[in-house]
Design a protein around this motif. Sequence first.
Motif, PDB file in Angstrom:
ATOM      1  N   PHE A 112       1.199  -1.466  -0.194  1.00  0.00           N
ATOM      2  CA  PHE A 112      -0.414  -0.289  -0.146  1.00  0.00           C
ATOM      3  C   PHE A 112       0.773   1.115   0.776  1.00  0.00           C
ATOM      4  CE2 PHE A 112      -3.795  -2.381   1.424  1.00  0.00           C
ATOM      5  CZ  PHE A 112      -4.160  -3.016   1.122  1.00  0.00           C
ATOM      6  N   TYR A 113       1.787   0.864   1.076  1.00  0.00           N
ATOM      7  CA  TYR A 113       2.714   2.687   0.757  1.00  0.00           C
ATOM      8  C   TYR A 113       3.595   2.645  -0.937  1.00  0.00           C
ATOM      9  CZ  TYR A 113       7.181   5.146   1.762  1.00  0.00           C
ATOM     10  OH  TYR A 113       8.041   6.464   1.632  1.00  0.00           O
ATOM     11  N   ASN A 114       3.697   1.787  -0.943  1.00  0.00           N
ATOM     12  CA  ASN A 114       4.417   2.047  -2.568  1.00  0.00           C
ATOM     13  C   ASN A 114       3.363   2.145  -3.484  1.00  0.00           C
ATOM     14  OD1 ASN A 114       7.084   1.470  -1.948  1.00  0.00           O
ATOM     15  ND2 ASN A 114       6.999  -0.883  -2.139  1.00  0.00           N
ATOM     16  N   GLU A 115       2.053   2.051  -3.081  1.00  0.00           N
ATOM     17  CA  GLU A 115       1.102   2.453  -4.805  1.00  0.00           C
ATOM     18  C   GLU A 115       0.948   3.431  -4.203  1.00  0.00           C
ATOM     19  OE1 GLU A 115      -2.241   0.077  -3.895  1.00  0.00           O
ATOM     20  OE2 GLU A 115      -1.440  -2.670  -4.892  1.00  0.00           O
ATOM     21  N   ALA A 116       0.740   4.513  -3.199  1.00  0.00           N
ATOM     22  CA  ALA A 116       0.419   5.658  -2.675  1.00  0.00           C
ATOM     23  C   ALA A 116       2.035   6.318  -2.851  1.00  0.00           C
ATOM     24  CB  ALA A 116       0.533   5.805  -1.156  1.00  0.00           C
ATOM     25  N   VAL A 117       3.502   5.668  -3.550  1.00  0.00           N
ATOM     26  CA  VAL A 117       3.935   6.852  -3.580  1.00  0.00           C
ATOM     27  C   VAL A 117       4.400   6.294  -5.586  1.00  0.00           C
ATOM     28  CG1 VAL A 117       7.002   6.009  -3.695  1.00  0.00           C
ATOM     29  CG2 VAL A 117       6.141   5.540  -1.839  1.00  0.00           C
ATOM     30  N   ALA A 118       3.879   5.471  -5.980  1.00  0.00           N
ATOM     31  CA  ALA A 118       3.619   5.519  -7.388  1.00  0.00           C
ATOM     32  C   ALA A 118       2.787   6.651  -7.835  1.00  0.00           C
ATOM     33  CB  ALA A 118       2.829   3.740  -7.695  1.00  0.00           C
ATOM     34  N   ASP A 119       1.593   6.532  -6.794  1.00  0.00           N
ATOM     35  CA  ASP A 119       0.485   7.694  -7.483  1.00  0.00           C
ATOM     36  C   ASP A 119       1.127   9.125  -7.510  1.00  0.00           C
ATOM     37  OD1 ASP A 119      -0.852   5.221  -8.211  1.00  0.00           O
ATOM     38  OD2 ASP A 119      -2.311   5.541  -6.171  1.00  0.00           O
ATOM     39  N   THR A 120       2.152   9.937  -6.353  1.00  0.00           N
ATOM     40  CA  THR A 120       2.406  10.416  -5.816  1.00  0.00           C
ATOM     41  C   THR A 120       3.174  11.074  -6.618  1.00  0.00           C
ATOM     42  OG1 THR A 120       1.322  10.646  -3.029  1.00  0.00           O
ATOM     43  CG2 THR A 120       3.198  11.728  -3.816  1.00  0.00           C
ATOM     44  N   ARG A 121       4.074  10.580  -7.068  1.00  0.00           N
ATOM     45  CA  ARG A 121       5.550  10.769  -7.887  1.00  0.00           C
ATOM     46  C   ARG A 121       5.260  10.408  -9.576  1.00  0.00           C
ATOM     47  NH1 ARG A 121      10.610   9.352  -6.150  1.00  0.00           N
ATOM     48  NH2 ARG A 121      11.332   9.635  -8.148  1.00  0.00           N
ATOM     49  N   ALA A 122       4.260   9.927 -10.156  1.00  0.00           N
ATOM     50  CA  ALA A 122       3.479  10.382 -11.425  1.00  0.00           C
ATOM     51  C   ALA A 122       3.046  11.230 -11.299  1.00  0.00           C
ATOM     52  CB  ALA A 122       2.289   8.718 -11.917  1.00  0.00           C
ATOM     53  N   LEU A 123       2.269  11.737 -10.749  1.00  0.00           N
ATOM     54  CA  LEU A 123       1.821  13.377 -10.657  1.00  0.00           C
ATOM     55  C   LEU A 123       2.580  14.423 -10.064  1.00  0.00           C
ATOM     56  CD1 LEU A 123      -1.227  15.310 -10.751  1.00  0.00           C
ATOM     57  CD2 LEU A 123      -1.119  15.420  -8.462  1.00  0.00           C
ATOM     58  N   ARG A 124       3.891  14.038  -9.164  1.00  0.00           N
ATOM     59  CA  ARG A 124       5.433  15.457  -8.787  1.00  0.00           C
ATOM     60  C   ARG A 124       5.840  15.109  -9.987  1.00  0.00           C
ATOM     61  NH1 ARG A 124       6.894  16.127  -3.222  1.00  0.00           N
ATOM     62  NH2 ARG A 124       7.424  17.215  -4.227  1.00  0.00           N
ATOM     63  N   LEU A 125       6.155  14.188 -10.923  1.00  0.00           N
ATOM     64  CA  LEU A 125       7.064  14.353 -11.710  1.00  0.00           C
ATOM     65  C   LEU A 125       6.457  15.025 -13.314  1.00  0.00           C
ATOM     66  CD1 LEU A 125       8.797  11.350 -11.387  1.00  0.00           C
ATOM     67  CD2 LEU A 125       9.558  13.412 -10.178  1.00  0.00           C
ATOM     68  N   ASN A 126       5.267  15.263 -13.169  1.00  0.00           N
ATOM     69  CA  ASN A 126       4.468  15.441 -14.502  1.00  0.00           C
ATOM     70  C   ASN A 126       5.453  17.527 -14.113  1.00  0.00           C
ATOM     71  OD1 ASN A 126       3.164  17.523 -15.695  1.00  0.00           O
ATOM     72  ND2 ASN A 126       1.649  16.426 -15.619  1.00  0.00           N
ATOM     73  N   PRO A 127       5.987  17.109 -16.288  1.00  0.00           N
ATOM     74  CA  PRO A 127       6.858  18.458 -15.900  1.00  0.00           C
ATOM     75  C   PRO A 127       6.086  20.198 -15.647  1.00  0.00           C
ATOM     76  CG  PRO A 127       7.263  16.786 -18.212  1.00  0.00           C
ATOM     77  CD  PRO A 127       6.268  16.800 -17.234  1.00  0.00           C
ATOM     78  N   VAL A 128       4.765  20.256 -15.231  1.00  0.00           N
ATOM     79  CA  VAL A 128       4.125  21.176 -16.192  1.00  0.00           C
ATOM     80  C   VAL A 128       4.480  21.598 -14.355  1.00  0.00           C
ATOM     81  CG1 VAL A 128       2.318  22.866 -16.009  1.00  0.00           C
ATOM     82  CG2 VAL A 128       3.192  21.005 -17.543  1.00  0.00           C
ATOM     83  N   VAL A 129       3.437  20.289 -13.833  1.00  0.00           N
ATOM     84  CA  VAL A 129       4.145  20.094 -11.446  1.00  0.00           C
ATOM     85  C   VAL A 129       5.097  20.779 -11.252  1.00  0.00           C
ATOM     86  CG1 VAL A 129       2.790  18.939 -10.038  1.00  0.00           C
ATOM     87  CG2 VAL A 129       1.629  18.525 -11.702  1.00  0.00           C
ATOM     88  N   ARG A 130       6.163  19.853 -11.487  1.00  0.00           N
ATOM     89  CA  ARG A 130       7.293  20.812 -11.448  1.00  0.00           C
ATOM     90  C   ARG A 130       7.948  21.542 -11.701  1.00  0.00           C
ATOM     91  NH1 ARG A 130      11.863  15.613 -11.724  1.00  0.00           N
ATOM     92  NH2 ARG A 130      12.823  17.784 -10.824  1.00  0.00           N
ATOM     93  N   THR A 131       7.563  22.724 -13.120  1.00  0.00           N
ATOM     94  CA  THR A 131       7.638  24.225 -13.014  1.00  0.00           C
ATOM     95  C   THR A 131       7.019  24.968 -12.474  1.00  0.00           C
ATOM     96  OG1 THR A 131       7.741  23.266 -15.634  1.00  0.00           O
ATOM     97  CG2 THR A 131       7.337  25.839 -14.981  1.00  0.00           C
ATOM     98  N   LEU A 132       5.877  24.440 -12.430  1.00  0.00           N
ATOM     99  CA  LEU A 132       4.636  25.459 -11.585  1.00  0.00           C
ATOM    100  C   LEU A 132       5.000  24.961  -9.666  1.00  0.00           C
ATOM    101  CD1 LEU A 132       1.107  26.030 -13.170  1.00  0.00           C
ATOM    102  CD2 LEU A 132       3.706  26.790 -13.786  1.00  0.00           C
ATOM    103  N   ARG A 133       6.044  24.659  -9.087  1.00  0.00           N
ATOM    104  CA  ARG A 133       6.218  24.034  -8.146  1.00  0.00           C
ATOM    105  C   ARG A 133       5.127  23.714  -6.790  1.00  0.00           C
ATOM    106  NH1 ARG A 133      11.236  27.708  -6.972  1.00  0.00           N
ATOM    107  NH2 ARG A 133      13.038  26.865  -8.287  1.00  0.00           N
ATOM    108  N   LEU A 134       3.833  22.654  -7.854  1.00  0.00           N
ATOM    109  CA  LEU A 134       2.587  22.150  -7.330  1.00  0.00           C
ATOM    110  C   LEU A 134       3.141  22.068  -5.920  1.00  0.00           C
ATOM    111  CD1 LEU A 134       0.590  22.272 -10.251  1.00  0.00           C
ATOM    112  CD2 LEU A 134       0.922  24.348  -8.402  1.00  0.00           C
ATOM    113  N   GLY A 135       4.029  20.621  -5.951  1.00  0.00           N
ATOM    114  CA  GLY A 135       4.620  19.859  -4.877  1.00  0.00           C
ATOM    115  C   GLY A 135       5.007  20.212  -3.759  1.00  0.00           C
ATOM    116  N   GLY A 136       4.700  21.674  -4.167  1.00  0.00           N
ATOM    117  CA  GLY A 136       5.776  22.004  -2.304  1.00  0.00           C
ATOM    118  C   GLY A 136       6.217  21.944  -1.729  1.00  0.00           C
ATOM    119  N   THR A 137       6.903  22.179  -0.393  1.00  0.00           N
ATOM    120  CA  THR A 137       8.260  21.536   0.058  1.00  0.00           C
ATOM    121  C   THR A 137       8.261  20.342  -0.233  1.00  0.00           C
ATOM    122  OG1 THR A 137       7.239  22.450   2.076  1.00  0.00           O
ATOM    123  CG2 THR A 137       8.264  24.178   0.186  1.00  0.00           C
TER     124      THR A 137
END
Length: 171
Positions: A112-137
């Motif tokens: 379950f932890y690794n599934e949550a990591v996969a979903d979070t990383r998939a969205l956070r590694l999106n180039p637009v999300v990274r450029t706009l720093r939507l992942g915060g700190t």
Amino acid sequence: MWTVVAVSVTVLITWAYATTQRLDRLHIRLDRSRDALQAALDRRCAVIAACYPDLASRARRVEEVRLRPRNVLDRLAAEDELRAALERQEASSSGKADLADADTRVSLALRFYNEAVADTRALRLNPVVRTLRLGGTAAMPQFCALRHAPESSLEEGGARCGDGGYAGYGG
């Protein structure tokens, strides 16, 4: 012309807002799954302490190591060392059954932890999300597994973290 620009900006802001809300929910899910993993690991330490009196003090020390968002490797390394010591011990059949149950719970919590990591990383590694720093700190979550996992839970041994590479702690 201004209408097109206004609509485009509105769409971008709406998308960014929805994405940050999704990231917030994913981080909450990640925190909850990390807490569940912590509880499963603590329970397994308690079972080890009860069934293997020789390892009780070592299991309590391992149980004191907390899983942290920026570094789950400390606890997993301690768990691997405890598991290696455990494999050299003899136990009763009831102790083995209790340990197998605890191992199953740890395996499920890791999944379950690794599934949550996969979903979070998939969205956070999106180039637009990274450029706009939507992942915060928030720290980028890492995939993890235990080196000394039961055969039924993981196909390969090896403490793994990060992007699928082996962890860098002496093993």
